[in-house]
Design a protein around this motif. Sequence first.
Motif, PDB file in Angstrom:
ATOM      1  N   MET A   1      10.325   0.836   7.735  1.00  0.00           N
ATOM      2  CA  MET A   1      10.190   2.205   7.291  1.00  0.00           C
ATOM      3  C   MET A   1       9.500   2.225   5.930  1.00  0.00           C
ATOM      4  O   MET A   1       9.922   1.531   5.005  1.00  0.00           O
ATOM      5  N   ALA A   2       8.472   3.016   5.816  1.00  0.00           N
ATOM      6  CA  ALA A   2       7.712   3.093   4.575  1.00  0.00           C
ATOM      7  C   ALA A   2       8.504   3.835   3.510  1.00  0.00           C
ATOM      8  O   ALA A   2       9.251   4.772   3.798  1.00  0.00           O
ATOM      9  N   SER A   3       8.314   3.409   2.279  1.00  0.00           N
ATOM     10  CA  SER A   3       8.981   4.060   1.163  1.00  0.00           C
ATOM     11  C   SER A   3       8.345   5.430   0.917  1.00  0.00           C
ATOM     12  O   SER A   3       7.133   5.597   1.008  1.00  0.00           O
ATOM     13  N   ALA A   4       9.178   6.420   0.586  1.00  0.00           N
ATOM     14  CA  ALA A   4       8.688   7.775   0.330  1.00  0.00           C
ATOM     15  C   ALA A   4       7.957   7.857  -1.008  1.00  0.00           C
ATOM     16  O   ALA A   4       7.070   8.688  -1.182  1.00  0.00           O
ATOM     17  N   LYS A   5       8.318   6.996  -1.948  1.00  0.00           N
ATOM     18  CA  LYS A   5       7.649   6.981  -3.247  1.00  0.00           C
ATOM     19  C   LYS A   5       7.264   5.540  -3.577  1.00  0.00           C
ATOM     20  O   LYS A   5       7.879   4.601  -3.064  1.00  0.00           O
ATOM     21  N   PRO A   6       6.259   5.341  -4.419  1.00  0.00           N
ATOM     22  CA  PRO A   6       5.823   3.978  -4.763  1.00  0.00           C
ATOM     23  C   PRO A   6       6.945   3.157  -5.391  1.00  0.00           C
ATOM     24  O   PRO A   6       7.657   3.625  -6.279  1.00  0.00           O
ATOM     25  N   ASP A  14       9.725  -7.534  -3.364  1.00  0.00           N
ATOM     26  CA  ASP A  14      10.458  -7.811  -2.126  1.00  0.00           C
ATOM     27  C   ASP A  14       9.786  -7.155  -0.919  1.00  0.00           C
ATOM     28  O   ASP A  14       9.634  -7.774   0.132  1.00  0.00           O
ATOM     29  N   CYS A  15       9.393  -5.904  -1.071  1.00  0.00           N
ATOM     30  CA  CYS A  15       8.748  -5.182   0.021  1.00  0.00           C
ATOM     31  C   CYS A  15       7.388  -5.808   0.350  1.00  0.00           C
ATOM     32  O   CYS A  15       7.047  -5.994   1.520  1.00  0.00           O
ATOM     33  N   ALA A  16       6.619  -6.138  -0.677  1.00  0.00           N
ATOM     34  CA  ALA A  16       5.302  -6.746  -0.466  1.00  0.00           C
ATOM     35  C   ALA A  16       5.443  -8.092   0.229  1.00  0.00           C
ATOM     36  O   ALA A  16       4.680  -8.413   1.147  1.00  0.00           O
ATOM     37  N   ARG A  17       6.423  -8.872  -0.181  1.00  0.00           N
ATOM     38  CA  ARG A  17       6.663 -10.184   0.448  1.00  0.00           C
ATOM     39  C   ARG A  17       7.035 -10.013   1.921  1.00  0.00           C
ATOM     40  O   ARG A  17       6.550 -10.737   2.780  1.00  0.00           O
ATOM     41  N   ALA A  18       7.877  -9.033   2.208  1.00  0.00           N
ATOM     42  CA  ALA A  18       8.310  -8.808   3.581  1.00  0.00           C
ATOM     43  C   ALA A  18       7.157  -8.382   4.492  1.00  0.00           C
ATOM     44  O   ALA A  18       7.196  -8.616   5.694  1.00  0.00           O
ATOM     45  N   THR A  26      -1.083  -2.807   5.238  1.00  0.00           N
ATOM     46  CA  THR A  26       0.272  -2.544   5.712  1.00  0.00           C
ATOM     47  C   THR A  26       1.271  -2.646   4.566  1.00  0.00           C
ATOM     48  O   THR A  26       2.168  -1.805   4.433  1.00  0.00           O
ATOM     49  N   ALA A  27       1.123  -3.682   3.736  1.00  0.00           N
ATOM     50  CA  ALA A  27       2.043  -3.869   2.613  1.00  0.00           C
ATOM     51  C   ALA A  27       1.978  -2.677   1.653  1.00  0.00           C
ATOM     52  O   ALA A  27       3.010  -2.166   1.222  1.00  0.00           O
ATOM     53  N   ALA A  28       0.768  -2.231   1.331  1.00  0.00           N
ATOM     54  CA  ALA A  28       0.609  -1.085   0.427  1.00  0.00           C
ATOM     55  C   ALA A  28       1.265   0.157   1.016  1.00  0.00           C
ATOM     56  O   ALA A  28       1.973   0.892   0.319  1.00  0.00           O
ATOM     57  N   LEU A  37      -5.111   0.852  -2.437  1.00  0.00           N
ATOM     58  CA  LEU A  37      -4.943  -0.597  -2.559  1.00  0.00           C
ATOM     59  C   LEU A  37      -5.094  -1.092  -3.990  1.00  0.00           C
ATOM     60  O   LEU A  37      -4.427  -2.055  -4.384  1.00  0.00           O
ATOM     61  N   ASN A  38      -5.944  -0.442  -4.780  1.00  0.00           N
ATOM     62  CA  ASN A  38      -6.126  -0.869  -6.172  1.00  0.00           C
ATOM     63  C   ASN A  38      -4.857  -0.672  -6.985  1.00  0.00           C
ATOM     64  O   ASN A  38      -4.436  -1.560  -7.729  1.00  0.00           O
TER      65      ASN A  38
END
Length: 85
Positions: A1-6, A14-18, A26-28, A37-38
């Motif tokens: 599930m994507a985060s609602a806020k950055p 942790d999220c980027a690693r996962a 996808t990670a972004a 992405l920047n």
Amino acid sequence: MASAKPLHGTELVDCARANAKQGIETAAYQCGYGDDLNKFSRELRQACEEMNLQVKELSELITYQDMILELGTGEVVAPDTASDL
């Protein structure tokens, strides 16, 4: 599930690693940065520096343990019983 806020800090790392195996897009997205992405790269680099991690690319977040777990997905070859060796 994507985060609602950055995400920021350790949550971002942790999220980027996962999601690192799926690629930067996808990670972004999953970390709440959409298609920026920047900004995602900048924030991730800053979060890694704060944690004293020397990471230049997203793929460097994939650990040796992650690779070992992926290796364990193959087929098990073993005798039917202990006496049938």
